[in-house]
Motif scaffolding. Structure first.
Motif, PDB file in Angstrom:
ATOM      1  N   ARG A 214      -4.581  -1.873  -4.632  1.00  0.00           N
ATOM      2  CA  ARG A 214      -4.832  -2.205  -6.042  1.00  0.00           C
ATOM      3  C   ARG A 214      -3.879  -3.283  -6.540  1.00  0.00           C
ATOM      4  O   ARG A 214      -4.133  -3.937  -7.546  1.00  0.00           O
ATOM      5  CB  ARG A 214      -4.725  -0.948  -6.914  1.00  0.00           C
ATOM      6  CG  ARG A 214      -5.884   0.017  -6.740  1.00  0.00           C
ATOM      7  CD  ARG A 214      -5.946   1.032  -7.864  1.00  0.00           C
ATOM      8  NE  ARG A 214      -4.826   1.956  -7.849  1.00  0.00           N
ATOM      9  CZ  ARG A 214      -4.823   3.119  -7.220  1.00  0.00           C
ATOM     10  NH1 ARG A 214      -5.904   3.503  -6.527  1.00  0.00           N
ATOM     11  NH2 ARG A 214      -3.779   3.922  -7.262  1.00  0.00           N
ATOM     12  N   LYS A 215      -2.733  -3.468  -5.841  1.00  0.00           N
ATOM     13  CA  LYS A 215      -1.778  -4.530  -6.189  1.00  0.00           C
ATOM     14  C   LYS A 215      -1.798  -5.657  -5.160  1.00  0.00           C
ATOM     15  O   LYS A 215      -0.898  -6.502  -5.143  1.00  0.00           O
ATOM     16  CB  LYS A 215      -0.366  -3.944  -6.292  1.00  0.00           C
ATOM     17  CG  LYS A 215      -0.190  -2.934  -7.407  1.00  0.00           C
ATOM     18  CD  LYS A 215       1.261  -2.459  -7.503  1.00  0.00           C
ATOM     19  CE  LYS A 215       2.191  -3.572  -7.939  1.00  0.00           C
ATOM     20  NZ  LYS A 215       3.592  -3.123  -8.120  1.00  0.00           N
ATOM     21  N   ASP A 216      -2.836  -5.651  -4.318  1.00  0.00           N
ATOM     22  CA  ASP A 216      -2.964  -6.656  -3.252  1.00  0.00           C
ATOM     23  C   ASP A 216      -1.763  -6.651  -2.305  1.00  0.00           C
ATOM     24  O   ASP A 216      -1.289  -7.694  -1.859  1.00  0.00           O
ATOM     25  CB  ASP A 216      -3.155  -8.062  -3.846  1.00  0.00           C
ATOM     26  CG  ASP A 216      -4.480  -8.195  -4.581  1.00  0.00           C
ATOM     27  OD1 ASP A 216      -5.450  -7.562  -4.133  1.00  0.00           O
ATOM     28  OD2 ASP A 216      -4.526  -8.910  -5.599  1.00  0.00           O
ATOM     29  N   LEU A 217      -1.277  -5.465  -2.020  1.00  0.00           N
ATOM     30  CA  LEU A 217      -0.160  -5.311  -1.089  1.00  0.00           C
ATOM     31  C   LEU A 217      -0.655  -4.711   0.225  1.00  0.00           C
ATOM     32  O   LEU A 217      -1.698  -4.050   0.265  1.00  0.00           O
ATOM     33  CB  LEU A 217       0.923  -4.407  -1.693  1.00  0.00           C
ATOM     34  CG  LEU A 217       1.576  -4.865  -2.997  1.00  0.00           C
ATOM     35  CD1 LEU A 217       2.520  -3.779  -3.516  1.00  0.00           C
ATOM     36  CD2 LEU A 217       2.332  -6.164  -2.797  1.00  0.00           C
ATOM     37  N   THR A 218       0.129  -4.908   1.255  1.00  0.00           N
ATOM     38  CA  THR A 218      -0.187  -4.352   2.575  1.00  0.00           C
ATOM     39  C   THR A 218       0.917  -3.409   3.013  1.00  0.00           C
ATOM     40  O   THR A 218       2.100  -3.735   2.913  1.00  0.00           O
ATOM     41  CB  THR A 218      -0.322  -5.478   3.626  1.00  0.00           C
ATOM     42  OG1 THR A 218      -1.326  -6.393   3.208  1.00  0.00           O
ATOM     43  CG2 THR A 218      -0.702  -4.896   4.981  1.00  0.00           C
ATOM     44  N   ILE A 219       0.522  -2.222   3.482  1.00  0.00           N
ATOM     45  CA  ILE A 219       1.493  -1.283   4.066  1.00  0.00           C
ATOM     46  C   ILE A 219       1.166  -1.155   5.541  1.00  0.00           C
ATOM     47  O   ILE A 219       0.016  -0.899   5.915  1.00  0.00           O
ATOM     48  CB  ILE A 219       1.416   0.118   3.430  1.00  0.00           C
ATOM     49  CG1 ILE A 219       1.431   0.046   1.914  1.00  0.00           C
ATOM     50  CG2 ILE A 219       2.588   0.974   3.890  1.00  0.00           C
ATOM     51  CD1 ILE A 219       1.285   1.397   1.261  1.00  0.00           C
ATOM     52  N   ARG A 220       2.169  -1.306   6.389  1.00  0.00           N
ATOM     53  CA  ARG A 220       1.933  -1.193   7.826  1.00  0.00           C
ATOM     54  C   ARG A 220       3.245  -0.897   8.543  1.00  0.00           C
ATOM     55  O   ARG A 220       4.327  -1.000   7.964  1.00  0.00           O
ATOM     56  CB  ARG A 220       1.317  -2.486   8.370  1.00  0.00           C
ATOM     57  CG  ARG A 220       2.224  -3.708   8.247  1.00  0.00           C
ATOM     58  CD  ARG A 220       1.561  -4.939   8.815  1.00  0.00           C
ATOM     59  NE  ARG A 220       2.404  -6.125   8.708  1.00  0.00           N
ATOM     60  CZ  ARG A 220       3.342  -6.474   9.579  1.00  0.00           C
ATOM     61  NH1 ARG A 220       3.576  -5.712  10.659  1.00  0.00           N
ATOM     62  NH2 ARG A 220       4.062  -7.566   9.414  1.00  0.00           N
ATOM     63  N   PHE A 221       3.131  -0.532   9.818  1.00  0.00           N
ATOM     64  CA  PHE A 221       4.311  -0.400  10.659  1.00  0.00           C
ATOM     65  C   PHE A 221       4.812  -1.796  11.002  1.00  0.00           C
ATOM     66  O   PHE A 221       4.031  -2.753  11.093  1.00  0.00           O
ATOM     67  CB  PHE A 221       3.984   0.355  11.943  1.00  0.00           C
ATOM     68  CG  PHE A 221       3.810   1.836  11.755  1.00  0.00           C
ATOM     69  CD1 PHE A 221       4.846   2.611  11.261  1.00  0.00           C
ATOM     70  CD2 PHE A 221       2.615   2.459  12.089  1.00  0.00           C
ATOM     71  CE1 PHE A 221       4.702   3.973  11.091  1.00  0.00           C
ATOM     72  CE2 PHE A 221       2.453   3.826  11.922  1.00  0.00           C
ATOM     73  CZ  PHE A 221       3.500   4.579  11.415  1.00  0.00           C
ATOM     74  N   GLY A 256       3.230  -9.441  -1.294  1.00  0.00           N
ATOM     75  CA  GLY A 256       3.831  -9.324   0.027  1.00  0.00           C
ATOM     76  C   GLY A 256       3.387  -8.061   0.731  1.00  0.00           C
ATOM     77  O   GLY A 256       2.229  -7.650   0.641  1.00  0.00           O
ATOM     78  N   GLU A 257       4.324  -7.392   1.403  1.00  0.00           N
ATOM     79  CA  GLU A 257       3.978  -6.215   2.183  1.00  0.00           C
ATOM     80  C   GLU A 257       5.139  -5.233   2.245  1.00  0.00           C
ATOM     81  O   GLU A 257       6.292  -5.586   1.968  1.00  0.00           O
ATOM     82  CB  GLU A 257       3.568  -6.619   3.598  1.00  0.00           C
ATOM     83  CG  GLU A 257       4.652  -7.358   4.361  1.00  0.00           C
ATOM     84  CD  GLU A 257       4.190  -7.817   5.731  1.00  0.00           C
ATOM     85  OE1 GLU A 257       3.019  -7.578   6.074  1.00  0.00           O
ATOM     86  OE2 GLU A 257       5.010  -8.403   6.460  1.00  0.00           O
ATOM     87  N   ILE A 258       4.802  -4.009   2.599  1.00  0.00           N
ATOM     88  CA  ILE A 258       5.799  -2.953   2.801  1.00  0.00           C
ATOM     89  C   ILE A 258       5.737  -2.550   4.262  1.00  0.00           C
ATOM     90  O   ILE A 258       4.659  -2.238   4.788  1.00  0.00           O
ATOM     91  CB  ILE A 258       5.534  -1.738   1.890  1.00  0.00           C
ATOM     92  CG1 ILE A 258       5.797  -2.104   0.422  1.00  0.00           C
ATOM     93  CG2 ILE A 258       6.431  -0.578   2.278  1.00  0.00           C
ATOM     94  CD1 ILE A 258       4.571  -2.425  -0.351  1.00  0.00           C
ATOM     95  N   LEU A 259       6.877  -2.576   4.927  1.00  0.00           N
ATOM     96  CA  LEU A 259       6.953  -2.254   6.343  1.00  0.00           C
ATOM     97  C   LEU A 259       7.681  -0.926   6.549  1.00  0.00           C
ATOM     98  O   LEU A 259       8.702  -0.666   5.918  1.00  0.00           O
ATOM     99  CB  LEU A 259       7.684  -3.354   7.112  1.00  0.00           C
ATOM    100  CG  LEU A 259       7.072  -4.758   7.052  1.00  0.00           C
ATOM    101  CD1 LEU A 259       7.968  -5.736   7.821  1.00  0.00           C
ATOM    102  CD2 LEU A 259       5.669  -4.765   7.629  1.00  0.00           C
TER     103      LEU A 259
END
Length: 366
Positions: A214-221, A256-259
């Protein structure tokens, strides 16, 4: 003090000289010259002995005790190193040290009580404020409906949804407060077990993926983890920790993204959550794990949350005999990390990882 010690020495010296002369006068062969010399010698030696004893071994130490008491009364503890380095066996010096240690301990207790009192007042104020927000919001919506808006079906549904959301936030706040209280009082016991932390973190990512999208973010390993990584901890509580850290990263990341990643270091597994968010100013790093502390309170209110997420993380990890660390750069992002002991793998060895095929076979058996 100087005058009194001199007077005491003078009186005792005169008495000893008189006794000495009187005793010598009883001897027939002693003349007046010998008695005079003996009297003077006994007077001088007694005076010096008593004066030195009183002045340097008694009066001076008593004066030092008074000095210590006065400095403690003024809360001056700058002489702590002098006392800690003193190893004298003199009884008055030992008394002085004991008085000092007692005073320092009492001073620390008083300071701790003052800090706890200040914390209690701040905590009550924060709780009152946090409770007031959802209660007043729900109150406003309900009273608006009662004042006539209930007849409008569209408005009624809209206001009831908002009231329900406020009450949900209130329930979440109360649950977080209860969780913190139970952890601190020991009511919640940690159930330690050996488990693979990779699927647990993957479940957190799946759960929060929609929230991030919903915030155009990516969560991944940060990299593929094909082999399991076993840790020894409370799986449910570590799930809560990772959830809170990832949720917090989503909240304060605009793009951006969350790793999420792991790193095996000796007998420990480091778990970390890295974001590309707004970052935390250095002056606030030491306080972000306090209850209800927000770096930007106005923005945090808009983003939601109870303000207790990181406090819960801190207490859960402390119950695991570890702590959470944070590295942050304003405008570039933050990295939260913590370490857990390596768990026992499917092969029975505490190496943190096992062969993928063996792990899949074990999963199928279970």
């Amino acid at each position: 003090m100087y005058f009194k010690s001199r007077v005491v020495a003078l009186v005792l010296a005169i008495m000893v000289a008189i006794v000495t002369v009187a005793f010598l006068s009883l001897l027939p062969e002693i003349n007046e010259t010998i008695m005079l010399v003996a009297g003077l010698l006994s007077f001088a030696s007694t005076y010096l002995l008593v004066y030195v004893t009183f002045e340097f071994l008694v009066i001076r130490e008593i004066s030092e005790i008074y000095n210590v008491l006065n400095r403690m009364r003024k809360k001056d503890f700058s002489f702590i190193e002098d006392f800690e380095s003193t190893n004298s066996n003199h009884p008055l010096k030992r008394i002085n040290r004991e008085i000092y240690k007692y005073g320092v301990n009492k001073h620390k207790e008083i300071e701790d009580l003052k800090r706890l009192e200040a914390f209690r007042r701040e905590f009550l104020a924060d709780v009152s404020h946090e409770l007031k927000t959802p209660v007043f919001a729900a109150q406003g919506f309900v009273h608006t409906l009662l004042d006539g808006a209930i007849d409008d079906k569209k408005v009624r549904r809209k206001f009831l949804k908002r009231a329900a959301k406020s009450l949900d936030n209130l329930d979440k706040l109360i649950q977080d407060l209860l969780t913190l209280s139970q952890i601190e009082t020991g009511e919640i016991k940690m159930h330690f077990e050996h488990f693979n932390i990779v699927p647990l973190a993957s479940e957190v990512i799946d759960q929060l993926e929609n929230k991030a999208e919903r915030k155009d973010l990516t969560i991944r390993f940060d990299q593929p983890y094909n082999s399991p990584i076993f840790v020894h901890a409370d799986a449910d509580r570590i799930y809560r920790v990772i959830t809170n850290l990832v949720s917090n990263a989503i909240k304060y990341t605009e793009s951006g993204e969350i790793l999420v990643g792991f790193e095996v270091e000796g007998q420990k597994v480091q778990v970390y959550v890295k974001d590309t968010g707004v970052g935390i100013p250095p002056e606030h790093l030491s306080r972000i794990f306090e209850r209800f502390f927000r770096v930007e309170k106005s923005r945090s209110k808009e983003m939601g949350g109870t303000g207790l997420g990181l406090a819960i993380v801190k207490h859960i990890l402390e119950a695991h005999n570890t702590k959470v660390s944070v590295i942050s750069t304003v405008g570039k992002g933050s990295t939260f990390s913590f370490k857990l002991p390596i768990g026992q793998g499917a092969d029975g060895l505490e190496d943190g990882t096992v062969d993928t095929e063996e792990f899949e076979e074990l999963e199928e058996e279970n």
